[in-house]
Design an enzyme around this catalytic site. Structure first.
Site, PDB file in Angstrom:
ATOM      1  CE  LYS A   5     -82.307   8.543 -20.695  1.00 44.00           C
ATOM      2  NZ  LYS A   5     -81.284   9.372 -20.078  1.00 44.00           N
TER       3      LYS A   5
ATOM      4  N   GLY B 293     -88.643  10.335 -17.709  1.00 44.71           N
ATOM      5  CA  GLY B 293     -87.967  10.370 -16.417  1.00 44.71           C
ATOM      6  C   GLY B 293     -88.845  10.853 -15.294  1.00 44.71           C
TER       7      GLY B 293
ATOM      8  CB  THR C  26     -61.544   8.091 -24.853  1.00 49.97           C
ATOM      9  OG1 THR C  26     -60.191   8.514 -24.993  1.00 49.97           O
ATOM     10  CG2 THR C  26     -61.989   8.308 -23.421  1.00 49.97           C
TER      11      THR C  26
ATOM     12  CB  SER D  80    -100.177  10.029 -28.066  1.00 51.25           C
ATOM     13  OG  SER D  80    -100.383  11.307 -27.522  1.00 51.25           O
TER      14      SER D  80
ATOM     15  CE  LYS E 161     -77.798  13.080 -23.465  1.00 54.66           C
ATOM     16  NZ  LYS E 161     -78.312  12.560 -22.173  1.00 54.66           N
TER      17      LYS E 161
ATOM     18  N   PRO F 102     -61.926   8.026 -30.665  1.00 56.73           N
ATOM     19  CG  PRO F 102     -61.718   7.489 -32.940  1.00 56.73           C
ATOM     20  CD  PRO F 102     -61.415   8.569 -31.944  1.00 56.73           C
TER      21      PRO F 102
ATOM     22  CB  ALA G 241     -90.554  16.852 -16.724  1.00 49.13           C
TER      23      ALA G 241
ATOM     24  CB  VAL H 190     -92.529  12.020 -22.845  1.00 45.91           C
ATOM     25  CG1 VAL H 190     -93.897  11.705 -22.264  1.00 45.91           C
ATOM     26  CG2 VAL H 190     -92.459  11.655 -24.324  1.00 45.91           C
TER      27      VAL H 190
ATOM     28  N   PRO I  36     -86.834  11.269 -25.965  1.00 47.22           N
ATOM     29  CG  PRO I  36     -84.780  12.267 -25.420  1.00 47.22           C
ATOM     30  CD  PRO I  36     -85.523  11.586 -26.555  1.00 47.22           C
TER      31      PRO I  36
HETATM   32  O1  O7M Z   1     -88.397  13.003 -18.599  1.00 50.84           O
HETATM   33  P1  O7M Z   1     -87.267  13.847 -18.059  1.00 50.84           P
HETATM   34  O2  O7M Z   1     -87.212  15.193 -18.664  1.00 50.84           O
HETATM   35  O3  O7M Z   1     -87.210  13.858 -16.574  1.00 50.84           O
HETATM   36  O4  O7M Z   1     -85.908  13.092 -18.461  1.00 50.84           O
HETATM   37  C1  O7M Z   1     -85.484  12.997 -19.781  1.00 50.84           C
HETATM   38  C2  O7M Z   1     -84.268  12.123 -19.875  1.00 50.84           C
HETATM   39  O5  O7M Z   1     -83.878  12.028 -21.232  1.00 50.84           O
HETATM   40  C3  O7M Z   1     -83.056  12.616 -19.114  1.00 50.84           C
HETATM   41  O6  O7M Z   1     -82.350  11.490 -18.643  1.00 50.84           O
HETATM   42  C4  O7M Z   1     -82.237  13.336 -20.155  1.00 50.84           C
HETATM   43  O7  O7M Z   1     -80.863  13.272 -19.876  1.00 50.84           O
HETATM   44  C5  O7M Z   1     -82.569  12.521 -21.413  1.00 50.84           C
HETATM   45  N1  O7M Z   1     -82.501  13.281 -22.677  1.00 50.84           N
HETATM   46  C6  O7M Z   1     -83.221  14.424 -22.854  1.00 50.84           C
HETATM   47  O8  O7M Z   1     -84.002  14.832 -21.996  1.00 50.84           O
HETATM   48  N2  O7M Z   1     -83.075  15.134 -24.018  1.00 50.84           N
HETATM   49  C7  O7M Z   1     -82.264  14.748 -25.022  1.00 50.84           C
HETATM   50  O9  O7M Z   1     -82.188  15.413 -26.049  1.00 50.84           O
HETATM   51  C8  O7M Z   1     -81.556  13.554 -24.878  1.00 50.84           C
HETATM   52  C9  O7M Z   1     -81.742  12.804 -23.723  1.00 50.84           C
HETATM   53  C10 O7M Z   1     -81.226  11.491 -23.745  1.00 50.84           C
HETATM   54  O10 O7M Z   1     -81.741  10.512 -23.258  1.00 50.84           O
HETATM   55  O11 O7M Z   1     -80.146  11.325 -24.477  1.00 50.84           O
HETATM   56  C11 O7M Z   1     -79.715  10.088 -24.689  1.00 50.84           C
END
Ligand code: O7M
Length: 239
Positions: free
Chosen positions: A58, A214, A93, A201, A86, A91, A195, A193, A191
């Site tokens: 991603k 990330g 754009t 799990s 995000k 619509p 940090a 996990v 997302p």
């Molecule tokens: O593991 P991290 O915290 O370093 O990264 C998390 C990634 O997930 C980072 O790219 C964020 O932009 C994304 N993210 C979130 O952390 N929280 C959200 O609610 C949504 C996202 C996301 O991926 O949205 C699509």
């Protein structure tokens, strides 16, 4: 992301006197790398290091702005790329943005749902069969202020517009469980996990199909080893 890839377990179950092949082994690891690295060379080296170990990469504005949109095409040579732009616009754009991401090789695009059904539907149509994921409740503390109270409505929009899935917070596994019930068999990507404090799990146990990770991977001294630890944690949860 490709639909789950199934392969046949070499095992036959007797049923009503007939033999049936058991087809229930997923070949995916259910881990998506969030590659928010702003050093282009380092980003490519992390992507290569985890190739085959994560199901998709991603990318978000930090990497695209630090390099160029061509990074989408470069990463697409290694595997599925989800453009986490995000997208949150009218619509027309939304359509223009999604078309460009797909043209460059994205397998999926992430959009916001608070914009309404017409905007989300425009993104789904423009994706032309690629995945569109809709952000519901966000994982950071501020996500409880506005997105959480509206998450049910946004999840309903995702279902109604034919999105492939939703984004739901690994930092609040009980919310994954709740949103999973609302979206049925849509994919749930979580997302938050590592940090941000969530556990892979817990997210999987509560209904996530994939975890998005990330910093805990790309910021680790050995990104492949870090990714493998999360893959193992997920696999253990699924046993
Ligand atoms: O593991 P991290 O915290 O370093 O990264 C998390 C990634 O997930 C980072 O790219 C964020 O932009 C994304 N993210 C979130 O952390 N929280 C959200 O609610 C949504 C996202 C996301 O991926 O949205 C699509």
């Amino acid at each position: 992301m490709a639909p789950y890839k199934w392969f046949v377990r070499k095992e036959y179950l007797p049923l009503n006197g007939l033999e049936h092949e058991a087809i229930d082994v997923r070949s995916e690891t259910r881990v998506v790398l969030a590659l928010d690295e702003t050093d282009g060379a380092k980003a490519m080296s992390v992507a290569k290091a985890v190739q085959g170990l994560v199901d998709a990469i991603k990318i978000n504005w930090p990497l695209v702005l630090a390099t160029s949109p061509k990074v989408i095409s470069e990463l697409a040579l290694l595997g599925d790329v989800i453009c986490d732009f995000k997208v949150a616009d009218i619509p027309n754009t939304n359509r223009l943005i999604v078309e460009q991401a797909v043209r460059l090789g994205a397998s999926g695009v992430i959009v916001h749902g608070f914009t309404g059904s017409d905007s989300v539907k425009a993104a789904v149509d423009a994706a032309d069969g690629r995945d569109v994921y809709v952000v519901t409740e966000m994982s950071h503390p501020g996500g409880t202020e506005f997105t959480a109270p509206h998450a049910d409505q946004i999840a309903a929009i995702a279902v109604r517009c034919g999105a492939s899935g939703i984004i739901a917070p690994a930092t609040r596994p009980e919310r994954i469980r709740h949103l999973r019930r609302l979206v049925g068999d849509l994919k749930v990507l979580s997302p938050g996990v590592g940090a941000q404090g969530g556990k892979a799990s817990d997210a999987i146990r509560n209904g996530a199909d994939y975890v998005i990770v990330g910093r805990s991977i790309y910021g680790a001294p050995d990104p492949r080893e870090a990714a493998q630890m999360i893959v193992d944690e997920v696999r253990e949860e699924l046993r």
